[in-house]
Structures are given as C-alpha cells and as structure tokens.
Design a protein around this motif. Structure first.
Motif, short mmCIF file in Angstrom:
data_model
loop_
_atom_site.label_atom_id
_atom_site.label_comp_id
_atom_site.label_asym_id
_atom_site.label_seq_id
_atom_site.Cartn_x
_atom_site.Cartn_y
_atom_site.Cartn_z
N ASN A 124 -45.94 22.81 -40.12
CA ASN A 124 -46.60 22.63 -38.83
C ASN A 124 -45.63 22.60 -37.67
O ASN A 124 -45.96 23.05 -36.58
N VAL A 125 -44.43 22.10 -37.90
CA VAL A 125 -43.38 22.20 -36.86
C VAL A 125 -43.14 23.68 -36.57
O VAL A 125 -43.09 24.10 -35.41
N GLU A 139 -43.91 25.70 -33.08
CA GLU A 139 -42.78 26.35 -32.41
C GLU A 139 -43.07 27.83 -32.16
O GLU A 139 -42.66 28.38 -31.14
N GLN A 140 -43.81 28.46 -33.07
CA GLN A 140 -44.21 29.84 -32.87
C GLN A 140 -45.23 29.98 -31.75
O GLN A 140 -45.28 30.99 -31.07
N CYS A 141 -46.04 28.95 -31.57
CA CYS A 141 -47.03 28.97 -30.48
C CYS A 141 -46.35 28.90 -29.12
O CYS A 141 -46.75 29.62 -28.20
N VAL A 149 -42.24 27.81 -27.55
CA VAL A 149 -40.89 27.27 -27.77
C VAL A 149 -40.85 25.83 -27.26
O VAL A 149 -41.28 25.54 -26.15
N GLY A 150 -40.39 24.95 -28.13
CA GLY A 150 -40.30 23.53 -27.79
C GLY A 150 -41.47 22.70 -28.27
O GLY A 150 -41.35 21.48 -28.40
N LEU A 151 -42.60 23.35 -28.52
CA LEU A 151 -43.78 22.61 -28.96
C LEU A 151 -43.60 22.06 -30.38
O LEU A 151 -44.05 20.96 -30.68
N GLY A 152 -42.92 22.81 -31.23
CA GLY A 152 -42.63 22.32 -32.58
C GLY A 152 -41.77 21.08 -32.54
O GLY A 152 -42.00 20.13 -33.29
N LEU A 153 -40.78 21.07 -31.66
CA LEU A 153 -39.93 19.90 -31.50
C LEU A 153 -40.75 18.72 -30.98
O LEU A 153 -40.57 17.59 -31.45
N ASP A 154 -41.65 18.97 -30.05
CA ASP A 154 -42.53 17.90 -29.55
C ASP A 154 -43.38 17.31 -30.68
O ASP A 154 -43.54 16.10 -30.78
N PHE A 155 -43.92 18.19 -31.53
CA PHE A 155 -44.71 17.73 -32.66
C PHE A 155 -43.86 16.87 -33.60
O PHE A 155 -44.26 15.78 -34.01
N ALA A 156 -42.66 17.34 -33.93
CA ALA A 156 -41.76 16.59 -34.81
C ALA A 156 -41.43 15.23 -34.22
O ALA A 156 -41.39 14.22 -34.94
#
Length: 101
Positions: free
Chosen positions: A17-18, A22-24, A26-33
């Motif tokens: 899901n990270v 992140e594919q959606c 840039v940076g959103l995967g890091l926010d989720f993590a």
C-alpha cells in the motif's frame, strides 16, 4: 510496552500500500507510511485504547487513509495481524490467527 511485531502478510500489505500510494502521487506513500508508524507508536503507548473487534483482536483506525491496523496485545509485544483497507472483506485476516498458533 514498546515492541510491535508484524505478521508477515501484514508487513507485505503495508509495503504494497505504501507503493500503491506512492504511484498515485509522489510523497503520498511516505505520508501513508508515517500515518501507520504514528498509529503503531500510539498502540505501544496505549495498547488497549482501541476497541475490540473480534475476541482479543483490536482495530486502530489510521488518520487520513481508509485503513485499520488489526492487532492483539500479548504480554511482551503488540502483534499486528493486518494493515487492512476498510473496504476489503472484513474477515480475510482471520486465517492469520491460525497460522500464528
């Protein structure tokens, strides 16, 4: 208590899901993590704060994302069974309990 341990499938869910977020964007995967990390840090401080969902399994909701952390409290650790999308079949994780025993 300050130890949280992931079931291998829960760890895979988190990483998957990270990557998805992140594919959606840039940076959103890091926010989720970060949100997951913050929730887990809270669990280690107040492990019984979240309500029981099924038996001794509790669910902690994650800020900003439609996910919950399913976990149970043991004597010396918090065992994370799932990083679950709230729209997924709510019982898919139950097989993980048997695989831990």
């Amino acid at each position: 208590m300050n130890v949280a341990e992931f079931h291998p499938d829960a760890k895979e869910e988190l990483l998957r899901n990270v990557h998805y977020y992140e594919q959606c964007r840039v940076g959103l995967g890091l926010d989720f993590a970060r949100q997951v990390h913050d929730a887990i840090r809270g669990l280690t401080i107040h492990p019984t704060m979240w309500p029981k969902l099924d038996g001794d399994i509790r669910r902690c909701l994650i800020n900003r994302f439609p996910f919950g952390i399913l976990y149970h409290v043991e004597a010396d650790r918090i065992h994370i069974l799932a990083v679950m999308p709230l729209r997924r079949d709510p019982e898919y994780w139950k097989e993980r309990i048997e695989s831990d025993e």
